[in-house]
Design a protein around this motif. Structure first.
Motif, PDB file in Angstrom:
ATOM      1  N   ASP A   1       0.926  -0.863   0.187  1.00 54.07           N
ATOM      2  CA  ASP A   1       0.285  -0.500  -0.234  1.00 54.07           C
ATOM      3  C   ASP A   1       1.144   1.108  -0.290  1.00 54.07           C
ATOM      4  OD1 ASP A   1       1.093  -0.483   2.575  1.00 54.07           O
ATOM      5  OD2 ASP A   1      -0.870  -0.529   3.246  1.00 54.07           O
ATOM      6  N   ARG A   2       2.266   1.167  -0.406  1.00 54.59           N
ATOM      7  CA  ARG A   2       2.520   2.273   0.025  1.00 54.59           C
ATOM      8  C   ARG A   2       2.683   3.251  -1.516  1.00 54.59           C
ATOM      9  NH1 ARG A   2       5.896  -0.868   2.515  1.00 54.59           N
ATOM     10  NH2 ARG A   2       8.078  -0.319   3.293  1.00 54.59           N
ATOM     11  N   ARG A   3       2.816   4.448  -1.284  1.00 54.96           N
ATOM     12  CA  ARG A   3       3.148   5.197  -2.554  1.00 54.96           C
ATOM     13  C   ARG A   3       3.997   5.508  -3.287  1.00 54.96           C
ATOM     14  NH1 ARG A   3       1.425  10.315  -1.469  1.00 54.96           N
ATOM     15  NH2 ARG A   3       0.418  10.699  -3.735  1.00 54.96           N
ATOM     16  N   VAL A   4       5.336   5.123  -2.536  1.00 46.87           N
ATOM     17  CA  VAL A   4       5.929   5.328  -2.936  1.00 46.87           C
ATOM     18  C   VAL A   4       6.960   4.290  -2.340  1.00 46.87           C
ATOM     19  CG1 VAL A   4       8.426   7.018  -2.791  1.00 46.87           C
ATOM     20  CG2 VAL A   4       6.075   7.897  -2.593  1.00 46.87           C
ATOM     21  N   LEU A   5       7.792   3.721  -3.459  1.00 49.67           N
ATOM     22  CA  LEU A   5       8.850   2.302  -3.923  1.00 49.67           C
ATOM     23  C   LEU A   5      10.636   3.369  -3.353  1.00 49.67           C
ATOM     24  CD1 LEU A   5       7.359   0.284  -6.479  1.00 49.67           C
ATOM     25  CD2 LEU A   5       6.828   0.460  -3.833  1.00 49.67           C
TER      26      LEU A   5
ATOM     27  N   PHE B   1      30.260  -1.699   1.399  1.00 50.66           N
ATOM     28  CA  PHE B   1      30.016  -1.986   0.293  1.00 50.66           C
ATOM     29  C   PHE B   1      28.758  -2.061   0.013  1.00 50.66           C
ATOM     30  CE2 PHE B   1      33.991  -4.212   0.935  1.00 50.66           C
ATOM     31  CZ  PHE B   1      34.641  -3.619  -0.349  1.00 50.66           C
ATOM     32  N   CYS B   2      27.532  -1.762   1.694  1.00 47.65           N
ATOM     33  CA  CYS B   2      26.464  -2.560   1.279  1.00 47.65           C
ATOM     34  C   CYS B   2      25.637  -0.715   0.873  1.00 47.65           C
ATOM     35  CB  CYS B   2      25.989  -1.977   2.984  1.00 47.65           C
ATOM     36  SG  CYS B   2      25.946  -4.487   3.094  1.00 47.65           S
ATOM     37  N   GLN B   3      26.518   0.730   1.704  1.00 46.02           N
ATOM     38  CA  GLN B   3      25.713   2.014   0.794  1.00 46.02           C
ATOM     39  C   GLN B   3      26.271   2.120  -0.126  1.00 46.02           C
ATOM     40  OE1 GLN B   3      28.375   3.883   4.368  1.00 46.02           O
ATOM     41  NE2 GLN B   3      26.956   3.284   5.699  1.00 46.02           N
ATOM     42  N   ALA B   4      27.344   1.667  -0.633  1.00 48.85           N
ATOM     43  CA  ALA B   4      27.538   2.031  -1.912  1.00 48.85           C
ATOM     44  C   ALA B   4      26.999   1.707  -2.743  1.00 48.85           C
ATOM     45  CB  ALA B   4      29.001   1.228  -2.315  1.00 48.85           C
ATOM     46  N   ARG B   5      25.999   0.070  -2.648  1.00 52.74           N
ATOM     47  CA  ARG B   5      25.068   0.113  -4.041  1.00 52.74           C
ATOM     48  C   ARG B   5      24.087   0.162  -3.109  1.00 52.74           C
ATOM     49  NH1 ARG B   5      22.629  -3.014   0.674  1.00 52.74           N
ATOM     50  NH2 ARG B   5      22.584  -4.531   0.783  1.00 52.74           N
ATOM     51  N   LEU B   6      23.889   0.979  -2.018  1.00 48.50           N
ATOM     52  CA  LEU B   6      22.879   1.669  -1.479  1.00 48.50           C
ATOM     53  C   LEU B   6      21.747   1.088  -0.851  1.00 48.50           C
ATOM     54  CD1 LEU B   6      21.183   3.959  -4.722  1.00 48.50           C
ATOM     55  CD2 LEU B   6      22.638   4.644  -2.620  1.00 48.50           C
ATOM     56  N   SER B   7      20.724   0.143  -0.917  1.00 50.68           N
ATOM     57  CA  SER B   7      19.566  -0.670  -0.018  1.00 50.68           C
ATOM     58  C   SER B   7      19.249  -1.807  -0.943  1.00 50.68           C
ATOM     59  CB  SER B   7      18.622   0.055  -0.274  1.00 50.68           C
ATOM     60  OG  SER B   7      17.794   0.430  -1.518  1.00 50.68           O
ATOM     61  N   PRO B   8      19.364  -3.265  -0.294  1.00 50.35           N
ATOM     62  CA  PRO B   8      18.675  -4.156  -0.426  1.00 50.35           C
ATOM     63  C   PRO B   8      17.296  -4.220  -1.347  1.00 50.35           C
ATOM     64  CG  PRO B   8      18.430  -4.357   1.802  1.00 50.35           C
ATOM     65  CD  PRO B   8      19.496  -3.103   2.043  1.00 50.35           C
ATOM     66  N   PRO B   9      16.326  -5.258  -2.052  1.00 54.61           N
ATOM     67  CA  PRO B   9      15.522  -4.753  -2.583  1.00 54.61           C
ATOM     68  C   PRO B   9      14.323  -4.250  -1.657  1.00 54.61           C
ATOM     69  CG  PRO B   9      16.879  -7.122  -4.049  1.00 54.61           C
ATOM     70  CD  PRO B   9      17.461  -6.596  -2.072  1.00 54.61           C
ATOM     71  N   LEU B  10      13.805  -3.529  -2.085  1.00 50.43           N
ATOM     72  CA  LEU B  10      12.416  -2.302  -0.752  1.00 50.43           C
ATOM     73  C   LEU B  10      11.279  -3.859  -1.047  1.00 50.43           C
ATOM     74  CD1 LEU B  10      10.768  -0.655   0.816  1.00 50.43           C
ATOM     75  CD2 LEU B  10       9.916  -0.301  -1.487  1.00 50.43           C
ATOM     76  N   ILE B  11      10.979  -3.981  -2.495  1.00 54.50           N
ATOM     77  CA  ILE B  11       9.756  -5.374  -1.801  1.00 54.50           C
ATOM     78  C   ILE B  11       9.952  -6.690  -1.445  1.00 54.50           C
ATOM     79  CG2 ILE B  11       8.478  -5.904  -4.021  1.00 54.50           C
ATOM     80  CD1 ILE B  11       8.461  -3.459  -5.724  1.00 54.50           C
ATOM     81  N   GLY B  12      11.273  -7.488  -2.041  1.00 51.88           N
ATOM     82  CA  GLY B  12      11.973  -8.294  -1.856  1.00 51.88           C
ATOM     83  C   GLY B  12      11.698  -8.787  -0.151  1.00 51.88           C
ATOM     84  N   GLN B  13      12.532  -7.238   0.838  1.00 53.93           N
ATOM     85  CA  GLN B  13      12.659  -7.342   2.133  1.00 53.93           C
ATOM     86  C   GLN B  13      10.475  -7.625   2.620  1.00 53.93           C
ATOM     87  OE1 GLN B  13      15.296  -4.931   3.966  1.00 53.93           O
ATOM     88  NE2 GLN B  13      14.818  -4.025   1.909  1.00 53.93           N
TER      89      GLN B  13
END
Length: 400
Positions: A57-61, A262-274
């Protein structure tokens, strides 16, 4: 024209996916292909996860935190507790699949030229990630005749030198289905402690152990807590390969700080996957029990069927949902390609992964294939029948 990098030249093709163009061409000719090459389960993903996906139900992913959602990591703490693995949420970093966890572990712990000892055959992508990190794999051989059990400690020590930095295991094992015993895990622990090595342990198949033997995690080994990096993923236990959610777990604060860069360099893990993975943890226990029981039946179907085919041999895998089988062929890679290009039986053929791609030793596994028993029993039975017919027709058949 500029040349591509030496790293790109050295990077091997995936033994699991390299024959995909041949399989696609066979399908275009109207041939049905039984896919035994890849660990993509055909079982339904958890209903709770699918429901969460349908009702986002997010308006922003948005970006998620680089370490992953805290709510998900806190649920994972409870999950690991059920396996007697005692963690805090801060010990867990969510990654883009288990693959990224392996890569980030290598990048954070290894310098270019460092060496990792890995029993072979091993998951082929470890080789690719080592190349990406500039590290070198030193293979220690296990054999199909001995069921892929670990060799004696002296064999490990023959490989250890000033460049040795780590040992890596997959337990239960991909591609062999082998489950390391307590004695073997203690042997590895003693080596790690004696030579102050890292222990990278890929344990994504812990749900699938068929022998009644105990699951011994690297996190259970006393005295090397700061040396252990555990790799995990929801891909297999929830049949959610496509959401790309894994985890890197370690008690070592310095490793976690390094991995987070390295995690910060790739920004974030998949939102929808989590979102899907966290919801899947609410699935009733019946789901896991039914999945487990299904794999028990599939394993019996495959191994019994394989060992009835003249010239074929597979040890009984104790975990995961793979086996490495020896075939009566001159070259398994040629045979696997031939099955897709030149052979079909009543409009059907099969696709397997040539096992040579899971070895680094030249010539090893030449007459072996990795087979994933991820298809329903009726399809496995038919695929085995087609394999028998293919072996009877193959011009490079070799009989002892």
């Amino acid at each position: 024209m500029p040349k591509i990098s030496e790293r790109a030249i050295e990077m091997p093709s995936s033994p699991i996916r390299k024959l995909v163009p041949l399989a696609n061409a066979a399908k275009e000719r109207g041939i049905k292909v039984y896919h035994l090459n890849i660990g993509q389960p055909d079982l339904a993903s958890p209903g709770k996860g699918l429901e969460a996906l349908k009702n986002i139900d997010r308006r922003v992913l948005e970006y998620s935190p680089s370490q992953g959602f805290k709510s998900y990591r806190e649920k994972l703490v409870k999950y690991y507790e059920s396996y007697n693995i005692h963690l805090s949420a801060d010990d867990i970093i969510i990654t883009t699949g288990g693959s990224e966890a392996v890569l980030f572990a290598f990048l954070s712990c290894l310098n270019p030229g460092d060496e990792i000892i890995i029993p072979e055959p091993s998951y082929a992508n470890y080789i690719a990630f080592a190349i990406s990190a500039g590290a070198k794999i030193r293979s220690i051989a296990t054999t199909i005749e001995e069921g892929f059990s670990l060799p004696k400690v002296e064999k490990f020590e023959e490989l250890i030198n000033e460049r040795t930095r780590a040992i890596m295991i997959c337990n239960p094992n991909n591609p062999t289905g082998y489950l390391y015993t307590r004695r073997e895990m203690n042997q590895i622990r003693d080596l790690v402690k004696k030579y102050d090595l890292y222990l990278f342990s890929d344990e994504v198949y812990r749900e699938f152990i068929y022998t009644g033997s105990p699951y011994i995690s690297a996190c259970h080994l006393e005295g090397i807590e700061d040396n252990v990096v555990l790799i995990d993923s929801v891909s297999k236990r929830y049949s959610e390969c496509g959401i790309r959610i894994g985890a890197l777990i370690t008690k070592n604060t310095e490793i976690r700080k390094a991995v987070m860069k390295f995690c910060q360099a790739r920004l974030s893990p998949p939102l929808i996957g989590q979102i899907v993975a966290e919801a899947s943890m609410e699935e009733p226990e019946d789901y896991s029990r039914e999945v487990y029981d299904e794999y028990v039946e599939r394993r019996k179907c495959l191994i019994d069927g394989l060992n009835r085919i003249p010239g074929c041999y597979s040890p009984i895998p104790m975990g995961a949902f793979y086996t490495v089988a020896k075939l009566p062929v001159d070259d398994a890679e040629k045979f696997c390609a031939w099955c897709l290009t030149d052979f079909n039986y009543e409009g059907e053929t099969l696709m397997m992964a040539p096992a040579a791609g899971f070895y680094t030793t030249p010539g090893a596994g030449k007459n072996q294939v990795r087979i994933a028993y991820v298809l329903k029993k009726s399809d496995l039975e038919r695929a085995l029948f087609v394999l028998k017919k293919a072996l009877e027709a193959y011009p490079g058949r070799v009989m002892d």
